[in-house]
Design an enzyme around this catalytic site. Structure first.
Site, mmCIF file in Angstrom:
data_model
loop_
_atom_site.group_PDB
_atom_site.id
_atom_site.type_symbol
_atom_site.label_atom_id
_atom_site.label_comp_id
_atom_site.label_asym_id
_atom_site.label_seq_id
_atom_site.Cartn_x
_atom_site.Cartn_y
_atom_site.Cartn_z
ATOM 1 N N TYR A 56 44.001 78.933 -6.751
ATOM 2 C CA TYR A 56 42.671 79.827 -6.158
ATOM 3 C C TYR A 56 42.451 79.479 -4.709
ATOM 4 C CZ TYR A 56 41.637 80.289 -11.201
ATOM 5 O OH TYR A 56 41.632 80.854 -12.731
ATOM 6 N N HIS A 140 48.330 76.935 -16.909
ATOM 7 C CA HIS A 140 48.020 78.154 -16.217
ATOM 8 C C HIS A 140 49.267 79.262 -16.257
ATOM 9 C CE1 HIS A 140 45.437 79.945 -12.480
ATOM 10 N NE2 HIS A 140 45.267 80.447 -13.574
#
Length: 332
Positions: A56, A140
């Protein structure tokens, strides 16, 4: 705010968790001041679970979240971050918008689900967060790296949990069949299921939820608004980050008609729906401003009558055997 311990762990999460992708400049810039105010608003509302990742904003989300939480008692909140992508410095004058983040492309992402990659990723995350530990570590998006994730990354996370370095471990992705396999074949505490158990669609998540209940594991649900479609269904609205196909848009508009007949905003029904399932411990939503946080919390507290869920079933918009939240009284 209600809290639940994740799976077989002692790590508690609030029923509403804060997703920090937006304060990593997802799609458009957010100032440092706005990012801090957004986290403050979540804290003031009782949120104590915060999720981030190196992906992110090329680490910006982790840096901003750590800065916003600094000074608060460490044992009063839970932080999750993710492994599977390492950030390697690079020289470029470009930006990272191709990956969805309005930040300079100072680093490139390297997929790495090796045991060493897990350790290096967590060490770098702790440095960016300014913390001595994270409570939850998640694999992830291992979609295209499943075997390495099972054979190398997962055992590394299990060892870290056994050693007390992290409190809970899991996997975060939107590919439900692989999440179900992790629940069957490993001893993870939770899965983070993104965009596949929502008021709009539940078909792809049935196996995940069933396995979680059977094995005493937890599900954190993200993407409850289906990329924004369930906040404002209209032509041009996005679904899975692309313009919504006409049949999907029409279904969302039918959902909106039913919820509004009961005096309930569609986004409130969308936020509350997953919490009716016994496997779901928390709903994870992102925000880029304090006002967005306050609106989300207001939707969480929105009274929803049983008749709304009954009508959705009668209209064929929800399966008759689908769990729903306990009814609450109509607004005065």
């Amino acid at each position: 705010m209600r809290t639940t311990a994740l799976g077989g762990s002692t790590v508690p999460v609030t029923e509403l968790a804060f997703g920090a992708a937006a304060i990593g400049n997802l799609f458009r810039p957010v100032t440092d001041e706005a990012a801090a105010a957004t986290v403050d608003a979540a804290w003031d509302a009782g949120v104590r679970a915060f999720d981030t990742a190196p992906h992110y904003g090329l680490g910006l989300s982790e840096r901003r979240l750590g800065a916003a939480l600094r000074g608060r008692p460490r044992d009063t909140y839970v932080v999750s971050t993710k492994v599977g992508r390492l950030l390697a410095p690079q020289d470029t004058d470009g930006d990272d918008l191709a990956n969805g983040f309005a930040v300079p492309a100072t680093h490139r992402r390297l997929w790495d689900f090796s045991a060493d990659g897990v350790l290096r990723s967590l060490e770098a995350s702790l440095d960016r967060l300014g913390l001595d530990r994270v409570d939850i570590a998640l694999l992830h998006d291992p979609d295209d790296h499943a075997e390495q994730a099972f054979q190398e990354a997962y055992p590394a996370l299990e060892r870290l949990r056994d050693e007390g370095v992290v409190g809970a471990i899991g996997v975060g992705m939107n590919h439900a069949p692989l999440l179900a396999r992790f629940l069957r074949d490993t001893d993870i505490d939770l899965v983070l299921l993104a965009g596949r158990y929502t008021l709009l669609e539940q078909e792809g998540s049935a196996e995940v939820l069933r396995e979680a209940v059977a094995r005493g594991r937890s599900v954190v649900v993200g993407g409850v608004f289906n990329s924004g479609l369930l906040t404002d269904p209209r032509p041009g609205a996005t679904y899975d980050y692309l313009p919504a196909p006409q049949p999907v848009l029409e279904r969302a508009l039918r959902l909106k008609s039913v919820t509004e007949r009961h005096g309930v905003p569609l986004r409130a029904a969308a936020l509350l729906f997953p919490l009716g399932h016994p496997a779901v411990a928390s709903v994870l939503t992102g925000a880029r401003s304090a006002d967005e946080v306050r609106d989300t919390v207001a939707m969480l507290r929105q009274p929803v009558p049983a008749g709304l869920w009954d009508e959705l079933r009668a209209e064929g918009l929800l399966p008759h055997d689908m769990p729903v939240p306990a009814p609450s009284e109509e607004s005065p």
